[in-house]
Design a protein around this motif. Structure first.
Motif, PDB file in Angstrom:
ATOM      1  N   LYS A  21     -13.876 105.803  49.768  1.00 58.51           N
ATOM      2  CA  LYS A  21     -12.743 105.682  48.919  1.00 58.51           C
ATOM      3  C   LYS A  21     -12.688 104.355  48.199  1.00 58.51           C
ATOM      4  N   ALA A  22     -13.107 103.182  48.980  1.00 57.58           N
ATOM      5  CA  ALA A  22     -13.100 101.990  48.172  1.00 57.58           C
ATOM      6  C   ALA A  22     -14.169 102.249  46.996  1.00 57.58           C
ATOM      7  N   ALA A  23     -15.213 102.747  46.982  1.00 57.59           N
ATOM      8  CA  ALA A  23     -16.391 102.779  45.960  1.00 57.59           C
ATOM      9  C   ALA A  23     -15.545 103.732  44.920  1.00 57.59           C
ATOM     10  N   GLU A  24     -14.845 104.768  45.232  1.00 55.12           N
ATOM     11  CA  GLU A  24     -14.283 105.718  44.492  1.00 55.12           C
ATOM     12  C   GLU A  24     -13.298 104.951  43.523  1.00 55.12           C
ATOM     13  N   LEU A  25     -12.861 103.795  44.046  1.00 53.40           N
ATOM     14  CA  LEU A  25     -11.634 103.037  43.160  1.00 53.40           C
ATOM     15  C   LEU A  25     -12.507 102.034  42.262  1.00 53.40           C
ATOM     16  N   GLY A  26     -13.492 101.995  42.588  1.00 48.34           N
ATOM     17  CA  GLY A  26     -14.548 101.041  42.046  1.00 48.34           C
ATOM     18  C   GLY A  26     -15.196  99.884  42.447  1.00 48.34           C
ATOM     19  N   ALA A  27     -15.255  99.691  43.711  1.00 51.47           N
ATOM     20  CA  ALA A  27     -15.872  98.865  44.539  1.00 51.47           C
ATOM     21  C   ALA A  27     -17.447  98.928  44.196  1.00 51.47           C
ATOM     22  N   ALA A  28     -18.070  97.630  43.938  1.00 55.56           N
ATOM     23  CA  ALA A  28     -19.241  97.527  43.364  1.00 55.56           C
ATOM     24  C   ALA A  28     -20.202  97.326  44.450  1.00 55.56           C
ATOM     25  N   GLY A  29     -19.608  96.965  45.595  1.00 53.13           N
ATOM     26  CA  GLY A  29     -20.285  96.574  46.795  1.00 53.13           C
ATOM     27  C   GLY A  29     -19.645  97.006  48.220  1.00 53.13           C
ATOM     28  N   VAL A  30     -20.229  97.005  49.226  1.00 57.13           N
ATOM     29  CA  VAL A  30     -19.569  97.090  50.720  1.00 57.13           C
ATOM     30  C   VAL A  30     -20.253  96.361  51.465  1.00 57.13           C
ATOM     31  N   VAL A  31     -19.569  95.691  52.529  1.00 59.35           N
ATOM     32  CA  VAL A  31     -20.088  94.871  53.583  1.00 59.35           C
ATOM     33  C   VAL A  31     -19.864  95.703  54.855  1.00 59.35           C
ATOM     34  N   THR A  63     -15.971  90.666  41.288  1.00 61.43           N
ATOM     35  CA  THR A  63     -14.890  90.301  40.618  1.00 61.43           C
ATOM     36  C   THR A  63     -13.961  89.802  41.715  1.00 61.43           C
ATOM     37  N   GLY A  64     -14.275  90.092  42.990  1.00 63.85           N
ATOM     38  CA  GLY A  64     -13.374  89.608  43.961  1.00 63.85           C
ATOM     39  C   GLY A  64     -13.687  90.218  45.334  1.00 63.85           C
ATOM     40  N   VAL A  65     -13.312  89.908  46.398  1.00 64.57           N
ATOM     41  CA  VAL A  65     -13.479  90.485  47.615  1.00 64.57           C
ATOM     42  C   VAL A  65     -12.075  90.781  48.327  1.00 64.57           C
ATOM     43  N   THR A  66     -12.408  91.923  49.000  1.00 64.42           N
ATOM     44  CA  THR A  66     -11.053  92.767  49.574  1.00 64.42           C
ATOM     45  C   THR A  66     -11.460  93.403  50.697  1.00 64.42           C
ATOM     46  N   THR A  67     -10.626  93.530  51.873  1.00 70.56           N
ATOM     47  CA  THR A  67     -10.572  94.320  52.842  1.00 70.56           C
ATOM     48  C   THR A  67      -9.757  95.412  53.080  1.00 70.56           C
ATOM     49  N   ASP A  68      -8.953  95.692  51.937  1.00 67.78           N
ATOM     50  CA  ASP A  68      -7.898  96.663  51.522  1.00 67.78           C
ATOM     51  C   ASP A  68      -8.409  97.662  50.864  1.00 67.78           C
ATOM     52  N   SER A  69      -8.852  98.780  51.335  1.00 72.84           N
ATOM     53  CA  SER A  69      -9.442  99.969  50.435  1.00 72.84           C
ATOM     54  C   SER A  69      -8.379 100.543  49.542  1.00 72.84           C
ATOM     55  N   ARG A  70      -7.059 100.360  50.104  1.00 75.24           N
ATOM     56  CA  ARG A  70      -5.987 100.799  49.161  1.00 75.24           C
ATOM     57  C   ARG A  70      -5.762 100.265  47.828  1.00 75.24           C
ATOM     58  N   ALA A  71      -6.244  98.897  47.902  1.00 76.02           N
ATOM     59  CA  ALA A  71      -5.770  98.026  46.508  1.00 76.02           C
ATOM     60  C   ALA A  71      -7.264  97.383  46.118  1.00 76.02           C
ATOM     61  N   VAL A  72      -8.379  98.201  46.110  1.00 74.49           N
ATOM     62  CA  VAL A  72      -9.558  97.682  45.545  1.00 74.49           C
ATOM     63  C   VAL A  72      -9.363  97.948  44.166  1.00 74.49           C
ATOM     64  N   LYS A  73     -10.081  96.655  43.434  1.00 71.74           N
ATOM     65  CA  LYS A  73     -10.110  96.717  41.684  1.00 71.74           C
ATOM     66  C   LYS A  73     -11.571  96.935  41.516  1.00 71.74           C
ATOM     67  N   PRO A  74     -11.761  97.277  40.290  1.00 69.97           N
ATOM     68  CA  PRO A  74     -13.146  97.468  40.042  1.00 69.97           C
ATOM     69  C   PRO A  74     -14.157  96.369  40.090  1.00 69.97           C
ATOM     70  N   GLY A  75     -15.040  96.379  40.536  1.00 70.38           N
ATOM     71  CA  GLY A  75     -16.241  95.416  40.556  1.00 70.38           C
ATOM     72  C   GLY A  75     -15.958  94.721  41.763  1.00 70.38           C
ATOM     73  N   GLU A  76     -15.227  94.847  42.644  1.00 67.23           N
ATOM     74  CA  GLU A  76     -15.118  94.103  43.839  1.00 67.23           C
ATOM     75  C   GLU A  76     -15.809  94.362  45.112  1.00 67.23           C
ATOM     76  N   LEU A  77     -16.103  93.528  45.855  1.00 62.04           N
ATOM     77  CA  LEU A  77     -16.793  93.741  47.076  1.00 62.04           C
ATOM     78  C   LEU A  77     -15.893  94.026  48.190  1.00 62.04           C
ATOM     79  N   PHE A  78     -15.940  95.137  48.853  1.00 63.96           N
ATOM     80  CA  PHE A  78     -15.096  95.750  50.122  1.00 63.96           C
ATOM     81  C   PHE A  78     -15.973  95.379  51.309  1.00 63.96           C
ATOM     82  N   VAL A  79     -15.073  94.415  52.292  1.00 67.67           N
ATOM     83  CA  VAL A  79     -15.560  94.153  53.378  1.00 67.67           C
ATOM     84  C   VAL A  79     -14.966  95.215  54.534  1.00 67.67           C
ATOM     85  N   ALA A  80     -15.766  96.033  55.097  1.00 75.13           N
ATOM     86  CA  ALA A  80     -15.161  96.815  56.273  1.00 75.13           C
ATOM     87  C   ALA A  80     -14.748  96.301  57.645  1.00 75.13           C
TER      88      ALA A  80
END
Length: 454
Positions: A52-62, A21-38
């Motif tokens: 923490k990002a996964a617990e907030l709904g991140a569907a994937g991590v880089v 659903t999107g791409v983010t680098t902020d673990s505090r503001a992850v929305k469900p389905g987003e890809l979190f880049v570490a």
């Protein structure tokens, strides 16, 4: 156990595809389905927040290293460099948007203000996305590109730099169709050493523009003019000079803003422009915005209407009234050119007040000026006196030169080592009717002076 890559290689299996659903680098503001880049920096490591990002709904991590404790079902993309991967994702996403135009802006001063004004003008005709705040670096630019929506027509992106090659790198990520250079001044002199080098660094924004794009250049700045010979794009000039394609004249400042006339050279058409901003430097910013929007077919009248209500990103010549005291909060950053412009603005505000008002300039250090720092700060002191500032209040080691120069020229001034000392003095000084300018490099936090009065 077998790795997923081994299973795919052995079985030629197709991988189930799904949309992030999107791409983010902020673990505090992850929305469900987003890809979190570490991302990893000097004082943080995004890998520590993947769970923490996964617990907030991140569907994937880089990631660039293994992370333990991730919930089942979270996709893991392991790369060598997560920042590079973030930039590559942004570049790929930018190219995916069919018909999208990217308009890039740089300059020693005024690029954030110009970004706001250009986005307002283009917004009269198009769906526009712009850089938020001043996210203009190798992390901020991808963030802007990844915020583009399918219906976005034009993305207006700001590009900052501190050395040669950095804007070229940002251009490789954004692949701009058009570029704009507001001006070339003495910012980053400590690292680049000369105005010629600063101009060269800024000109990187137009070098690889396509032939059907536009290079919008300050026609009154010799170092910007040098960029014209480095691009295949159509060159369009703005400024106050007779040869500019979009020329400003009849500039009038009042307590409520500035009016001027913009004339389009090719058609001879003129339009009256009203800004809720003070100062000639904002006329330049507005002219560049009108020129850039005209390149994409926005009529002069539509740009003028957009500029009449345009607002700038905070702490850039923000006019604030607290009781009977007027503050010009221009504290986001400072360079010799922007200091000179701010002091002229202060003088114009006093003249427009048509009364016996007093002006106070609260000035702090300008940073990254290297060997020219003392001379540059002394020039600010001279400009303060020349523009009739009634009282100059300074703090910081470099700003001491401002105060010394003011005192030498017979002006009223006081210097303090730190912001607290200056703040205590300002509290004593300020009275009803005063117009107070707040200006200095961002890390000097001159804007916090406002907290004394709110």
């Amino acid at each position: 156990m077998m790795k997923a890559s081994e299973v795919i290689a052995a079985t030629k299996a197709a991988i189930a595809d799904f949309d992030f659903t999107g791409v983010t680098t902020d673990s505090r503001a992850v929305k469900p389905g987003e890809l979190f880049v570490a991302l990893k920096g000097g004082n943080f490591d995004g890998h520590d927040y993947c769970v923490k990002a996964a617990e907030l709904g991140a569907a994937g991590v880089v990631v660039s290293r293994d992370v333990e404790g991730l919930p089942a079902g979270v996709s893991v993309f392991k790369v060598e460099d997560t920042l590079l991967a973030y930039q590559q994702l942004a570049h790929a996403y930018r190219l995916k948007q069919q018909g999208l135009k990217v308009f890039a802006i740089t300059g020693s001063n005024g690029k954030t203000s110009t970004k706001d004004l250009l986005a307002a003008c283009l917004g009269a005709k198009y769906k526009v996305v712009k850089t938020q705040g001043n996210f203009n670096n190798e992390i901020g630019l991808p963030k802007t590109l990844l915020s583009i929506q399918p219906d976005t027509d034009i993305a207006v992106v700001e590009m900052g730099m501190r050395g040669l090659g950095q804007i070229a790198e940002l251009c490789r990520i954004a692949e701009p169709d058009s570029g704009l250079i507001t001006n070339v001044g003495e910012t980053h002199m400590e690292l680049l050493g000369s105005m010629e080098n600063i101009g060269k660094a800024k000109s990187e924004i137009v070098v690889d523009l396509p032939s059907d794009g536009f290079a919008v250049l300050n026609g009154d700045n010799e170092y910007v003019l040098a960029a014209a010979g480095k691009t295949k794009a159509q060159v369009v000039y703005f400024g106050l000079g007779e040869n500019c394609d979009y020329r400003g004249s009849d500039i009038v400042t009042s307590a409520l803003g500035t009016t001027f006339t913009c004339t389009e050279k090719k058609s001879g058409k003129s339009v009256s422009v009203r800004l809720q901003l003070i100062g000639e430097h904002n006329v330049y910013n507005a002219l560049s915005a009108i020129a850039g929007a005209a390149c994409y077919g926005v009529p002069l009248e539509d740009s003028a209407r957009a500029l009449a209500t345009a607002r700038l990103t905070g702490s850039r010549q923000e006019i604030i009234y607290i009781g009977d005291i007027t503050f010009i909060n221009d504290a986001y950053n400072a360079s010799p050119a922007s200091m000179e412009a701010a002091l002229k603005t202060l003088a114009e505000a006093k003249k427009a007040a048509h009364g016996a008002v007093r002006t106070i300039a609260v000035l702090a250090d300008m940073l990254e000026l290297g060997a020219i720092s003392e001379d540059a700060h002394r020039r600010v002191g001279r400009w303060a006196v020349e523009n009739g500032v009634d009282y100059v209040l300074t703090y910081g080691p470099e700003a001491a030169y401002i105060s010394e120069e003011v005192k030498k020229l017979g002006g009223e001034t006081c210097h303090y080592a730190d912001r607290q000392g200056a703040a205590d003095k300002l509290r004593q000084l300020a009275t009803a009717g005063d117009i107070i300018l707040l200006k200095g490099s961002n890390s000097m936090q001159v804007g916090k002076m406002l907290e004394l009065f709110k």
